[in-house]
Design an enzyme around this catalytic site. Structure first.
Site, PDB file in Angstrom:
ATOM      1  N   THR A 186      48.151 -13.701  89.596  1.00 61.54           N
ATOM      2  CA  THR A 186      48.273 -14.170  88.225  1.00 61.54           C
ATOM      3  C   THR A 186      47.075 -15.067  87.952  1.00 61.54           C
ATOM      4  OG1 THR A 186      49.592 -15.555  86.777  1.00 61.54           O
ATOM      5  CG2 THR A 186      49.863 -15.933  89.125  1.00 61.54           C
ATOM      6  N   GLU A 331      55.381 -14.016  87.925  1.00 57.79           N
ATOM      7  CA  GLU A 331      56.189 -14.764  88.894  1.00 57.79           C
ATOM      8  C   GLU A 331      57.660 -14.373  88.845  1.00 57.79           C
ATOM      9  OE1 GLU A 331      53.865 -15.999  86.957  1.00 57.79           O
ATOM     10  OE2 GLU A 331      52.780 -17.665  87.874  1.00 57.79           O
ATOM     11  N   LYS A 444      45.620 -14.895  75.583  1.00 57.59           N
ATOM     12  CA  LYS A 444      46.110 -13.543  75.836  1.00 57.59           C
ATOM     13  C   LYS A 444      45.383 -12.586  74.913  1.00 57.59           C
ATOM     14  CE  LYS A 444      49.623 -12.973  78.604  1.00 57.59           C
ATOM     15  NZ  LYS A 444      50.842 -12.228  78.905  1.00 57.59           N
ATOM     16  N   TRP A 449      44.834 -11.707  80.416  1.00 54.92           N
ATOM     17  CA  TRP A 449      44.648 -13.149  80.325  1.00 54.92           C
ATOM     18  C   TRP A 449      43.175 -13.526  80.397  1.00 54.92           C
ATOM     19  CZ3 TRP A 449      48.582 -17.124  81.921  1.00 54.92           C
ATOM     20  CH2 TRP A 449      49.876 -16.635  81.708  1.00 54.92           C
TER      21      TRP A 449
HETATM   22  P1  AMP Z   1      52.092 -12.526  82.848  1.00 54.26           P
HETATM   23  O1  AMP Z   1      52.420 -13.295  84.054  1.00 54.26           O
HETATM   24  O2  AMP Z   1      50.652 -12.128  82.751  1.00 54.26           O
HETATM   25  O3  AMP Z   1      52.987 -11.373  82.687  1.00 54.26           O
HETATM   26  O4  AMP Z   1      52.318 -13.464  81.587  1.00 54.26           O
HETATM   27  C1  AMP Z   1      53.528 -14.161  81.408  1.00 54.26           C
HETATM   28  C2  AMP Z   1      53.484 -14.935  80.131  1.00 54.26           C
HETATM   29  O5  AMP Z   1      53.274 -14.053  79.025  1.00 54.26           O
HETATM   30  C3  AMP Z   1      54.758 -15.651  79.813  1.00 54.26           C
HETATM   31  O6  AMP Z   1      54.856 -16.892  80.487  1.00 54.26           O
HETATM   32  C4  AMP Z   1      54.662 -15.817  78.307  1.00 54.26           C
HETATM   33  O7  AMP Z   1      53.833 -16.920  77.967  1.00 54.26           O
HETATM   34  C5  AMP Z   1      53.954 -14.552  77.882  1.00 54.26           C
HETATM   35  N1  AMP Z   1      54.916 -13.540  77.423  1.00 54.26           N
HETATM   36  C6  AMP Z   1      55.422 -12.500  78.109  1.00 54.26           C
HETATM   37  N2  AMP Z   1      56.259 -11.784  77.332  1.00 54.26           N
HETATM   38  C7  AMP Z   1      56.297 -12.387  76.131  1.00 54.26           C
HETATM   39  C8  AMP Z   1      56.991 -12.141  74.900  1.00 54.26           C
HETATM   40  N3  AMP Z   1      57.800 -11.112  74.726  1.00 54.26           N
HETATM   41  N4  AMP Z   1      56.785 -13.004  73.877  1.00 54.26           N
HETATM   42  C9  AMP Z   1      55.959 -14.054  74.013  1.00 54.26           C
HETATM   43  N5  AMP Z   1      55.276 -14.335  75.135  1.00 54.26           N
HETATM   44  C10 AMP Z   1      55.440 -13.516  76.184  1.00 54.26           C
END
Ligand code: AMP
Length: 547
Positions: A186, A331, A444, A449
């Site tokens: 991540t 995570e 994002k 990211w």
């Molecule tokens: P990742 O670990 O790259 O999958 O990113 C996780 C993060 O993406 C989460 O902590 C949120 O901040 C954001 N995220 C994931 N799904 C959503 C969603 N449906 N709406 C808003 N933010 C999201």
């Protein structure tokens, strides 16, 4: 007294054994890097994962050694999902969108022994190979005749030659279900990326829940197209849940544009698709421009970032496709919440239902969540009070790979550990969670990211820059794009164009900010930290160039 049921470890190999015995003819269709459509089924995937297992056994790897993939969504990647984990090795899905330096760092940190890559990524592999001493085997996911003679990679083999001569029988080993099965890095908000290390047990439990009706609702009658890349959080668990349910899988390969996705959705009679908002934006654009409709698509899972209201309306109202909003994290394997209505919401007028559906949803079984204030005290579920969102459960991280960053959990009075998600949320009385903000400042862009710190570090390396703050600005296509706010050193000069050119070659192209905004001062907090909330407030009327 103990129960008297058979005790069997929850191992990933059991999924492919089940898929072969009960869903052998279930189709697996892939658009390949070569451009053609390849047709396979669960039976053939099972046979070829056993060949992968035999081929891996010939490499003299140790239990838990990391075998990496650098690949699009496709049948060979699926075979590696089962072949690598099933043999007790750890499937490490690498993100090919990273800058070569980031990728090198990750491969070295993970100590990958084998890297299997799609030919699209040969230039990337060539750029990093010499700096990855732990990698002993490079395997190109192609036929033997597609292998370039002058790849420059010693011992490079084609996947088909590697597995081709292997026996198709293999006895999957039995081992502790808590053994590591796969890993995903991540992007760290501070410092280097950290890895989540999944176990067989966590993956299987996640697969059960993901398939439930109020989660992704998978069945043997479904045809599922995961647009979400298999190099990210095990593609939301879909490959595993699909094997458990026997649903058809349709893989888009490298072609993520609206036209290509639409063609597959129609030709393969896809009933459910899953991806980040950016991909759906491109798909909707294609439908609108060409006056098209879906003939089989019933639902689409949208997650990774918030689903824009207009997108949900377009899917629902114009195309009759139900949007399933889902939230999770690397995570968390990744599933945390999914938004499906209860009877109480079904009784509401359509507009009210729409508001609920825009929330990130209810916790699936296996995930518990709470919101807390700054003192760590739990806040009420009134849909108004917001606080830090904490989660716990059997597929939620306990610690990062190699213990990086120390213990990430926060402990309650009962001594139970909760993982702080870094998201800020409300929870309503019916348990629907809504993300209101991100406590982290990661940007994002298109589901990927961008670390604001990485961008700032590059800007700060310019001799004319005194201070730099990178913030994400809303973008209609990419969700967010970074801009960098800069304070120049007294008497120093640098133009917007010069500073943007300074980023070239130092980070991946898509991570370069879209704009530079020069200011006299960046707001600082009491401890000298940049106050990005205040900065965003100051930039509230700012619009990205070209929008
Ligand atoms: P990742 O670990 O790259 O999958 O990113 C996780 C993060 O993406 C989460 O902590 C949120 O901040 C954001 N995220 C994931 N799904 C959503 C969603 N449906 N709406 C808003 N933010 C999201």
């Amino acid at each position: 007294m103990l129960g008297q049921m058979q005790s069997q470890p929850l191992l990933i190999s059991t999924l492919i054994v089940h898929a072969e015995r009960h869903h052998a003819s279930g189709e697996i269709v892939s658009r390949r890097v070569e451009g053609d459509i390849h047709r396979s089924n669960w039976g053939q995937i099972a046979v070829r994962s056993r060949k992968v297992a035999n081929a891996l056994n010939g490499l003299n790897l140790a239990f838990s050694d990391r075998v990496a993939t650098l690949a699009w969504n496709g049948y060979r990647h699926l075979e590696l999902y089962f072949g690598v984990s099933g043999t007790g090795h750890v499937l490490h899905t690498l993100n090919p969108r990273l800058h070569p330096d980031q990728l090198t760092w990750i491969v070295n940190h993970a100590e990958d022994k084998v890297v299997c890559f799609d030919m699209t990524f040969l230039p990337l592999v060539k750029a990093v190979a010499a700096k990855c001493p732990t990698v002993k085997h490079w395997i190109a996911l192609c036929d033997a005749d597609k292998l370039p003679a002058d790849s420059g990679l010693p011992g490079l083999q084609s996947y088909e030659a590697w597995i081709g001569g292997q026996p198709d029988t293999y006895h999957w080993p039995t081992f502790d279900e808590n053994s590591a099965s796969s890993m995903c890095y991540t992007s760290g908000t501070t410092g280097n990326p950290k890895a989540a290390l999944y176990s067989h047990r966590s993956t299987i439990l996640h697969a059960f829940t993901a398939a439930l009706p109020d989660a992704l609702s998978l069945s043997a009658r479904d045809s599922v197209l995961p647009v979400v890349p298999m190099f990210h959080v095990n593609a939301w668990g879909l490959p595993y849940s699909a094997a458990a349910t026997g649903c058809k899988l349709v893989f888009p390969g490298p072609a993520m544009d609206g036209k290509s996705i639409y063609e597959l959705l129609e030709s393969e009679k896809v009933s459910m698709a899953a991806g980040v908002p950016t991909v759906w934006q491109m798909l909707l654009g294609h439908l609108q421009a060409n006056n098209l409709k879906f003939s089989t698509l019933k639902s689409t899972v949208i997650g990774g970032s918030a689903c824009p209201p207009a997108m949900m309306k377009a899917f629902n109202d114009q195309y009759g496709v139900a949007v399933i909003h889902a939230w999770g994290m690397t995570e968390m394997s990744p599933l945390g919440t999914v938004c499906s209505l209860k009877n109480a919401q079904l009784a509401l007028p359509a507009e009210e239902q729409h508001k609920v559906l825009l929330k990130q949803g209810r916790a699936v079984y296996g995930v518990d969540m709470k919101i807390v204030d700054d003192a760590g005290d739990e806040l009420p579920w009134d849909g108004k009070r917001y606080g830090d969102l904490l989660v716990r459960g059997p597929w939620i991280i306990a610690s990062y790979f190699k213990g990086e960053g120390g213990d990430p959990l926060r402990y309650d009075a009962q001594g139970q550990g909760w993982f702080p998600t870094g998201d800020v949320a409300t929870i309503d009385p019916d348990g629907f969670m809504q993300i209101t903000d991100r406590s982290k400042d990661v940007i994002k862009s298109g589901g990927e990211w961008i670390s604001s710190i990485d961008v700032e570090n590059i800007a700060m390396a310019h001799p004319a820059v005194a201070m730099a703050a990178c913030v994400g600005m809303h973008h209609p296509k990419w969700d967010e794009r970074p801009i960098v706010v800069v304070v120049k050193k007294p008497g120093a000069e640098v133009t917007r164009e010069e500073l943007l050119a300074f980023f070239e070659g130092k980070t991946a192209k898509w991570q370069i900010p879209d704009d530079v905004v020069f200011v006299d001062a960046i707001p600082l907090g009491a401890t000298g930290k940049m106050q990005k909330m205040t900065l965003r407030q100051q930039l509230k009327d700012y619009v990205l160039p070209g929008i």
